[in-house]
Design a protein around this motif. Structure first.
Motif, PDB file in Angstrom:
ATOM      1  N   ASP A   1      13.179   8.700  73.736  1.00  0.00           N
ATOM      2  CA  ASP A   1      13.491   9.316  75.027  1.00  0.00           C
ATOM      3  C   ASP A   1      14.700  10.240  74.900  1.00  0.00           C
ATOM      4  OD1 ASP A   1      11.459   7.937  76.551  1.00  0.00           O
ATOM      5  OD2 ASP A   1      12.687   6.139  76.355  1.00  0.00           O
ATOM      6  N   ILE A   2      15.616   9.863  74.013  1.00  0.00           N
ATOM      7  CA  ILE A   2      16.859  10.622  73.847  1.00  0.00           C
ATOM      8  C   ILE A   2      17.248  10.664  72.371  1.00  0.00           C
ATOM      9  CG2 ILE A   2      19.361  10.665  74.333  1.00  0.00           C
ATOM     10  CD1 ILE A   2      18.783   9.249  76.938  1.00  0.00           C
ATOM     11  N   LEU A   3      17.765  11.804  71.951  1.00  0.00           N
ATOM     12  CA  LEU A   3      18.458  11.931  70.672  1.00  0.00           C
ATOM     13  C   LEU A   3      19.936  12.028  70.998  1.00  0.00           C
ATOM     14  CD1 LEU A   3      18.852  12.526  67.634  1.00  0.00           C
ATOM     15  CD2 LEU A   3      18.495  14.951  68.192  1.00  0.00           C
ATOM     16  N   GLY A   4      20.734  11.157  70.427  1.00  0.00           N
ATOM     17  CA  GLY A   4      22.187  11.253  70.536  1.00  0.00           C
ATOM     18  C   GLY A   4      22.713  11.759  69.203  1.00  0.00           C
ATOM     19  N   ILE A   5      23.601  12.724  69.241  1.00  0.00           N
ATOM     20  CA  ILE A   5      24.137  13.291  68.000  1.00  0.00           C
ATOM     21  C   ILE A   5      25.584  13.700  68.219  1.00  0.00           C
ATOM     22  CG2 ILE A   5      23.376  15.675  68.449  1.00  0.00           C
ATOM     23  CD1 ILE A   5      22.538  15.608  65.353  1.00  0.00           C
ATOM     24  N   GLU A   6      26.365  13.588  67.171  1.00  0.00           N
ATOM     25  CA  GLU A   6      27.774  13.957  67.255  1.00  0.00           C
ATOM     26  C   GLU A   6      27.909  15.445  67.566  1.00  0.00           C
ATOM     27  OE1 GLU A   6      31.466  12.399  64.766  1.00  0.00           O
ATOM     28  OE2 GLU A   6      30.127  13.632  63.566  1.00  0.00           O
ATOM     29  N   MET A   7      28.781  15.756  68.511  1.00  0.00           N
ATOM     30  CA  MET A   7      29.035  17.146  68.868  1.00  0.00           C
ATOM     31  C   MET A   7      29.914  17.768  67.782  1.00  0.00           C
ATOM     32  SD  MET A   7      30.970  18.710  72.207  1.00  0.00           S
ATOM     33  CE  MET A   7      29.689  18.370  73.393  1.00  0.00           C
ATOM     34  N   ILE A   8      29.394  18.781  67.123  1.00  0.00           N
ATOM     35  CA  ILE A   8      30.115  19.456  66.046  1.00  0.00           C
ATOM     36  C   ILE A   8      30.437  20.869  66.511  1.00  0.00           C
ATOM     37  CG2 ILE A   8      30.027  20.232  63.648  1.00  0.00           C
ATOM     38  CD1 ILE A   8      29.974  17.161  63.960  1.00  0.00           C
ATOM     39  N   ARG A   9      31.702  21.179  66.608  1.00  0.00           N
ATOM     40  CA  ARG A   9      32.158  22.491  67.052  1.00  0.00           C
ATOM     41  C   ARG A   9      33.327  22.939  66.182  1.00  0.00           C
ATOM     42  NH1 ARG A   9      28.269  21.634  69.687  1.00  0.00           N
ATOM     43  NH2 ARG A   9      27.872  22.047  71.884  1.00  0.00           N
ATOM     44  N   GLY A  10      33.582  24.220  66.214  1.00  0.00           N
ATOM     45  CA  GLY A  10      34.802  24.751  65.634  1.00  0.00           C
ATOM     46  C   GLY A  10      34.683  25.248  64.208  1.00  0.00           C
ATOM     47  N   LYS A  11      35.719  25.938  63.824  1.00  0.00           N
ATOM     48  CA  LYS A  11      35.769  26.560  62.504  1.00  0.00           C
ATOM     49  C   LYS A  11      35.981  25.558  61.384  1.00  0.00           C
ATOM     50  CE  LYS A  11      37.670  30.732  64.496  1.00  0.00           C
ATOM     51  NZ  LYS A  11      38.842  31.553  64.680  1.00  0.00           N
ATOM     52  N   MET A  12      36.519  24.373  61.719  1.00  0.00           N
ATOM     53  CA  MET A  12      36.823  23.384  60.685  1.00  0.00           C
ATOM     54  C   MET A  12      35.577  22.644  60.200  1.00  0.00           C
ATOM     55  SD  MET A  12      39.979  23.852  60.211  1.00  0.00           S
ATOM     56  CE  MET A  12      40.442  22.473  59.199  1.00  0.00           C
ATOM     57  N   ALA A  13      34.504  22.673  60.988  1.00  0.00           N
ATOM     58  CA  ALA A  13      33.277  21.970  60.603  1.00  0.00           C
ATOM     59  C   ALA A  13      32.583  22.744  59.483  1.00  0.00           C
ATOM     60  CB  ALA A  13      32.351  21.828  61.792  1.00  0.00           C
ATOM     61  N   HIS A  14      32.234  22.050  58.422  1.00  0.00           N
ATOM     62  CA  HIS A  14      31.554  22.670  57.291  1.00  0.00           C
ATOM     63  C   HIS A  14      30.181  23.155  57.736  1.00  0.00           C
ATOM     64  CE1 HIS A  14      29.686  23.189  53.358  1.00  0.00           C
ATOM     65  NE2 HIS A  14      30.926  23.214  52.860  1.00  0.00           N
ATOM     66  N   HIS A  15      29.770  24.301  57.226  1.00  0.00           N
ATOM     67  CA  HIS A  15      28.492  24.873  57.656  1.00  0.00           C
ATOM     68  C   HIS A  15      27.309  23.982  57.287  1.00  0.00           C
ATOM     69  CE1 HIS A  15      29.385  26.671  53.716  1.00  0.00           C
ATOM     70  NE2 HIS A  15      28.087  26.712  53.522  1.00  0.00           N
ATOM     71  N   TYR A  16      27.395  23.199  56.220  1.00  0.00           N
ATOM     72  CA  TYR A  16      26.300  22.277  55.893  1.00  0.00           C
ATOM     73  C   TYR A  16      26.152  21.215  56.982  1.00  0.00           C
ATOM     74  CZ  TYR A  16      26.009  24.043  51.051  1.00  0.00           C
ATOM     75  OH  TYR A  16      25.839  24.809  49.929  1.00  0.00           O
ATOM     76  N   LEU A  17      27.267  20.784  57.564  1.00  0.00           N
ATOM     77  CA  LEU A  17      27.217  19.813  58.650  1.00  0.00           C
ATOM     78  C   LEU A  17      26.520  20.421  59.867  1.00  0.00           C
ATOM     79  CD1 LEU A  17      27.992  17.055  59.770  1.00  0.00           C
ATOM     80  CD2 LEU A  17      30.243  18.004  60.331  1.00  0.00           C
ATOM     81  N   LYS A  18      26.843  21.669  60.166  1.00  0.00           N
ATOM     82  CA  LYS A  18      26.185  22.362  61.272  1.00  0.00           C
ATOM     83  C   LYS A  18      24.690  22.519  60.987  1.00  0.00           C
ATOM     84  CE  LYS A  18      30.332  24.898  62.615  1.00  0.00           C
ATOM     85  NZ  LYS A  18      30.960  26.218  62.720  1.00  0.00           N
ATOM     86  N   PHE A  19      24.335  22.815  59.739  1.00  0.00           N
ATOM     87  CA  PHE A  19      22.912  22.906  59.367  1.00  0.00           C
ATOM     88  C   PHE A  19      22.219  21.567  59.623  1.00  0.00           C
ATOM     89  CE2 PHE A  19      23.705  26.162  55.668  1.00  0.00           C
ATOM     90  CZ  PHE A  19      24.056  27.140  56.584  1.00  0.00           C
ATOM     91  N   SER A  20      22.880  20.477  59.265  1.00  0.00           N
ATOM     92  CA  SER A  20      22.314  19.139  59.434  1.00  0.00           C
ATOM     93  C   SER A  20      22.044  18.844  60.909  1.00  0.00           C
ATOM     94  CB  SER A  20      23.249  18.087  58.845  1.00  0.00           C
ATOM     95  OG  SER A  20      22.768  16.793  59.089  1.00  0.00           O
ATOM     96  N   VAL A  21      22.972  19.202  61.771  1.00  0.00           N
ATOM     97  CA  VAL A  21      22.784  18.988  63.212  1.00  0.00           C
ATOM     98  C   VAL A  21      21.537  19.731  63.688  1.00  0.00           C
ATOM     99  CG1 VAL A  21      23.745  19.435  65.513  1.00  0.00           C
ATOM    100  CG2 VAL A  21      25.209  18.520  63.701  1.00  0.00           C
ATOM    101  N   GLY A  22      21.394  20.972  63.283  1.00  0.00           N
ATOM    102  CA  GLY A  22      20.222  21.760  63.674  1.00  0.00           C
ATOM    103  C   GLY A  22      18.934  21.159  63.151  1.00  0.00           C
ATOM    104  N   ALA A  23      18.953  20.696  61.901  1.00  0.00           N
ATOM    105  CA  ALA A  23      17.757  20.085  61.318  1.00  0.00           C
ATOM    106  C   ALA A  23      17.369  18.824  62.081  1.00  0.00           C
ATOM    107  CB  ALA A  23      17.999  19.763  59.840  1.00  0.00           C
ATOM    108  N   VAL A  24      18.353  17.996  62.413  1.00  0.00           N
ATOM    109  CA  VAL A  24      18.078  16.758  63.148  1.00  0.00           C
ATOM    110  C   VAL A  24      17.512  17.072  64.529  1.00  0.00           C
ATOM    111  CG1 VAL A  24      19.135  14.746  64.263  1.00  0.00           C
ATOM    112  CG2 VAL A  24      19.757  15.347  61.911  1.00  0.00           C
ATOM    113  N   ILE A  25      18.149  17.973  65.260  1.00  0.00           N
ATOM    114  CA  ILE A  25      17.687  18.311  66.608  1.00  0.00           C
ATOM    115  C   ILE A  25      16.261  18.853  66.566  1.00  0.00           C
ATOM    116  CG2 ILE A  25      18.052  19.883  68.564  1.00  0.00           C
ATOM    117  CD1 ILE A  25      21.097  19.500  68.101  1.00  0.00           C
TER     118      ILE A  25
END
Length: 158
Positions: free
Chosen positions: A83-107
């Motif tokens: 019913d819901i996907l919960g995921i850590e909110m990743i924002r900002g310049k300090m977040a590694h781009h691979y982490l941002k890629f992972s969030v997109g892949a999961v969503i």
């Protein structure tokens, strides 16, 4: 009512709004919560507002990130619907781009009509200083944070 001193600000307001919008699903449905990463991800699943399963997803380390993320998508795409996907909110310049890629892949991979992004400051406020960091423990803390805030919002409206 919890004794949590919830952080204030834009991200907390967005988090609260997402929970209000999905209150019934949080408390009476099923949810998959992911602590994102490009190598080892933590997860927690909930049913009816209770954590029922937790663990980690280990991705192959010796292959390029795009192949690891394809592996992740294949694993999550074949999971049950939530019913819901919960995921850590990743924002900002300090977040590694691979982490941002992972969030997109999961969503993109998880079959869930709703997504709740959990601000780091919120789940850390809930978990407290005694929290022992690990991918699995972080996912559990995020799931418990969503549930705690949902119960608090439900109780406020009574």
């Amino acid at each position: 009512m919890t004794n949590i001193r919830w952080p204030r600000g834009l991200y907390q307001a967005q988090f609260r709004a997402q929970i209000i919008e999905n209150l019934d699903k949080v408390l009476n449905g099923n949810m998959l919560v992911i602590d994102p990463a490009s190598k080892t991800l933590g997860y927690a699943t909930t049913v009816n507002g209770a954590v029922i399963d937790t663990g980690t997803i280990e991705l192959s380390e010796n292959i390029p990130v795009n192949q690891r993320l394809q592996e992740l998508v294949a694993l999550l795409y074949n999971e049950a619907e939530y019913d819901i996907l919960g995921i850590e909110m990743i924002r900002g310049k300090m977040a590694h781009h691979y982490l941002k890629f992972s969030v997109g892949a999961v969503i993109g991979a998880v079959h869930a009509p709703a997504c709740i992004e959990v601000p780091i400051s919120s789940w850390k406020a809930y978990a407290g200083k005694q929290h022992k960091k690990s991918d699995e423990a972080d996912a559990i803390a995020m799931a418990e944070t969503i549930i705690a805030l949902a119960k608090e919002i439900r109780d406020e409206s009574k």
